[in-house]
Write an enzyme that holds these catalytic residues in place. Structure first.
Site, PDB file in Angstrom:
ATOM      1  N   ASP A  95       0.833  -1.200   0.000  1.00  0.00           N
ATOM      2  CA  ASP A  95       0.000   0.000   0.000  1.00  0.00           C
ATOM      3  C   ASP A  95       0.873   1.257   0.000  1.00  0.00           C
ATOM      4  O   ASP A  95       1.971   1.273   0.570  1.00  0.00           O
ATOM      5  CB  ASP A  95      -0.896  -0.013   1.248  1.00  0.00           C
ATOM      6  CG  ASP A  95      -1.783   1.200   1.345  1.00  0.00           C
ATOM      7  OD1 ASP A  95      -2.680   1.334   0.494  1.00  0.00           O
ATOM      8  OD2 ASP A  95      -1.568   2.021   2.261  1.00  0.00           O
TER       9      ASP A  95
ATOM     10  N   GLU B  82       1.636  -0.261  -4.848  1.00  0.00           N
ATOM     11  CA  GLU B  82       0.577   0.643  -5.293  1.00  0.00           C
ATOM     12  C   GLU B  82       1.203   1.992  -5.629  1.00  0.00           C
ATOM     13  O   GLU B  82       1.717   2.689  -4.745  1.00  0.00           O
ATOM     14  CB  GLU B  82      -0.481   0.825  -4.206  1.00  0.00           C
ATOM     15  CG  GLU B  82      -1.593   1.780  -4.642  1.00  0.00           C
ATOM     16  CD  GLU B  82      -2.360   2.407  -3.478  1.00  0.00           C
ATOM     17  OE1 GLU B  82      -3.515   2.791  -3.686  1.00  0.00           O
ATOM     18  OE2 GLU B  82      -1.769   2.508  -2.374  1.00  0.00           O
TER      19      GLU B  82
END
Length: 604
Positions: A301, A335
């Site tokens: 993330d 990401e």
């Protein structure tokens, strides 16, 4: 040996458990990242296998427990046992890897008064070493990983190294009202700005990333005066995470300039990932999950919001931990939420991330399948594949998607671009997008609910519908595609047209190396909605796979270039030409919003 492998493949595709001898002969560990079909789910929104853990062992109202199944920003009850209960469903869809939203223990609720929401999504971590009680226990996670592995399904964890939950506060301001304070205006060597008292003597700045240098950074009051409320003094685990010295403490990111890697992500405590102690601590934390559970990959993330040097140390350490655990093909993807291939590729060169989520693919496919612009936007994305570190081979390992929990669903985009479209047209456009996803280069990633026709209302919370019966009014008033059900019903229908088509395409992909590992060549792309044609080639025997897509609402016919050795074709999906018109060309016909997967005969 080849016959045995084919039998094992057939058993896996049929959803049958593998006999012990077969599991020893062929390991799911041998599959490369590009061989997978990934399914992404948020455990809280997938299936509720154990209502006893809905409140995470906490008592009180929703602001204490985080549980309110009627509110889209709170826990709804899904858990790890629920995922285990639905493994048959996932295997029937053709899924070979499950990527789950973060399962670590979260701060149950945070946010200013009147704007509170819960950590149901998993990105507000307080304890990096155990499963959030809302989702179950560490034993439940082990049971899930073991059950998935017994079926040949890999398990990917969603991890966070950029930040923790919002625990650290500042004396000068509150939460999201704290603007970013730069290194120029608030250097590490002055308390509260350039005019403040001298602090941290001898600290050479965050560019000198040695333990000796960071030992001289002892006072965290250079920008704000951070403190931890007494009630949360030891809430973070491991304990070193409770010390403000390991955070940037510069206020909220503007997502530009230096604040992109040093600012708080909407109030979340931003870790000082330049500090070698933080690097070592994160390697120890996430390496431990590999050691304990034998997981198969990490989705990272907010990867772009961490300094490159951190990833340059972290990634090799994780790959080595995985190899030591007998996991040779550990899949790591970051990401980087940007649709520009050059930006995405930069993070494979500078950060040395093995792969990143392909946001460029997502935007191009969603626009093209919705009829917004021509098919040349797809060609431009693939033409940039050599930019990635490792070139086109790396591009084949990029996880691709058309929907996700942040950006929203492809069905939402279709409806916005085509407000007068019939439900049948919207279903066809959705099918077309998923056909592109499952056959073009990259590792297809299905977002939970897409296979059941979920339409969503937008991004973030509006795209995080429950698969089990929902109590959220704004979810339940949506008209789903391909069914008369709503999200107020359970949506695990193996007969749904999207489920059936995704499953069929996933099996075609799994059975044909050209669609998993094959080189891709664009054959035709245009400036208007219409034909997009590519060829992919079997890496072992060179046989061609011709992929055809029609993004227009009218049927089309055209001549498409193919290899001169491709004389005949077999239709694996859709209608394909039986033979080449002349060496090197075929005449193709596609219905409106149609597609075809055509396998060439033996190469000449």
């Amino acid at each position: 040996m080849r016959a045995a492998a084919l039998l094992i493949s057939a058993l896996v595709l049929a959803g049958a458990p593998l006999p012990a001898a077969a599991q020893q002969q062929t390991s799911f560990r041998d599959r490369l990242p590009e061989d997978e079909v990934i399914y992404f789910l948020l455990p809280d929104r997938f299936e509720n296998g154990d209502p006893a853990n809905d409140r995470g062992g906490l008592s009180g109202d929703r602001l204490k427990t985080g549980f309110d199944p009627a509110a889209k920003g709170f826990y709804h009850g899904g858990d790890l046992k629920g995922v285990v209960q639905r493994l048959d469903y996932l295997q029937g869809l053709g899924i070979t890897a499950i990527w789950m939203g973060p399962i670590f223990k979260n701060k149950p609720v945070q946010g200013p008064p009147g704007q509170e929401s819960a950590g149901y999504h998993g990105y507000w971590i307080t304890d990096f070493t155990e499963v959030d009680p809302h989702f179950g226990t560490d034993a439940d996670f082990k049971a899930l990983v073991d059950a998935a592995h017994a079926r040949g399904i890999k398990v990917y964890m969603d991890i966070v190294a950029n930040h923790t939950a919002d625990v650290i506060q500042f004396r000068e301001c509150q939460g999201r009202d704290c603007p970013y304070r730069s290194r120029a205006d608030y250097p590490y060597q002055a308390r509260g700005g350039t005019g403040g008292a001298a602090i941290n003597p001898g600290f050479a700045g965050d560019g000198v990333q040695t333990a000796e240098n960071f030992a001289k950074l002892a006072d965290p009051t250079f920008a704000y005066t951070p403190f931890v409320p007494p009630a949360e003094a030891r809430v973070k685990v491991p304990d070193w995470l409770n010390d403000p010295i390991y955070y940037h403490n510069r206020g909220n990111s503007t997502f530009a300039g230096e604040s992109s890697t040093m600012g708080d992500f909407v109030g979340l405590d931003d870790l000082m990932t330049e500090n070698p102690r933080v690097v070592a601590g994160m390697i120890d934390i996430f390496g431990g999950w590999i050691d304990r559970f034998g997981v198969d990959g990490f989705r990272i993330d907010t990867a772009r919001h961490v300094n490159p040097e951190f990833w340059q140390a972290f990634v090799p350490a994780m790959l080595e931990r995985a190899r030591a655990r007998g996991i040779p093909n550990f899949h790591i993807f970051g990401e980087v939420a940007d649709p520009d291939p050059a930006v995405l590729a930069r993070h494979t060169h500078v950060d040395r991330l093995p792969t990143v989520l392909d946001f460029a693919f997502s935007l191009a496919v969603n626009d093209a399948s919705a009829g917004k612009g021509g098919t040349d936007q797809l060609a431009r994305v693939f033409a940039a594949d050599p930019l990635y570190e490792g070139g086109e081979a790396t591009a084949r390992r990029l996880p691709t998607f058309v929907s996700n929990h942040d950006a929203g669903r492809t069905a939402t985009a279709d409806a916005a671009i085509n407000p007068k479209a019939t439900p049948d047209e919207l279903l066809k456009r959705d099918l077309l997008a998923h056909a592109m996803l499952l056959t073009l280069r990259g590792v297809p990633t299905i977002y939970s609910g897409d296979e059941q026709g979920f339409t969503g209302d937008g991004g973030d919370q509006d795209a995080r519908e429950d698969m089990f019966p929902s109590k959220v009014a704004s979810y339940n008033d949506n008209r789903l595609l391909g069914t008369t059900r709503t999200t107020a019903d359970a949506n695990f229908d193996a007969g749904h047209p999207l489920y059936r088509e995704i499953a069929a395409l996933a099996r075609i992909r799994t059975e044909h190396a050209a669609l998993r590992r094959g080189r891709q060549v664009t054959r035709f792309a245009g400036g208007e909605p219409g034909l997009f044609a590519v060829s992919r080639f079997d890496p072992d025997n060179g046989r061609e796979m011709l992929l055809l897509y029609n993004t227009s609402a009218a049927p089309l016919t055209a001549n498409v270039e193919v290899d001169v050795g491709s004389r005949s074709f077999i239709a694996l999906a859709g209608d394909c030409p039986a033979r080449a018109t002349r060496p090197g060309t075929v005449a193709v016909s596609l219905p409106a919003l149609g597609y075809a997967v055509c396998a060439a005969g033996e190469a000449k």
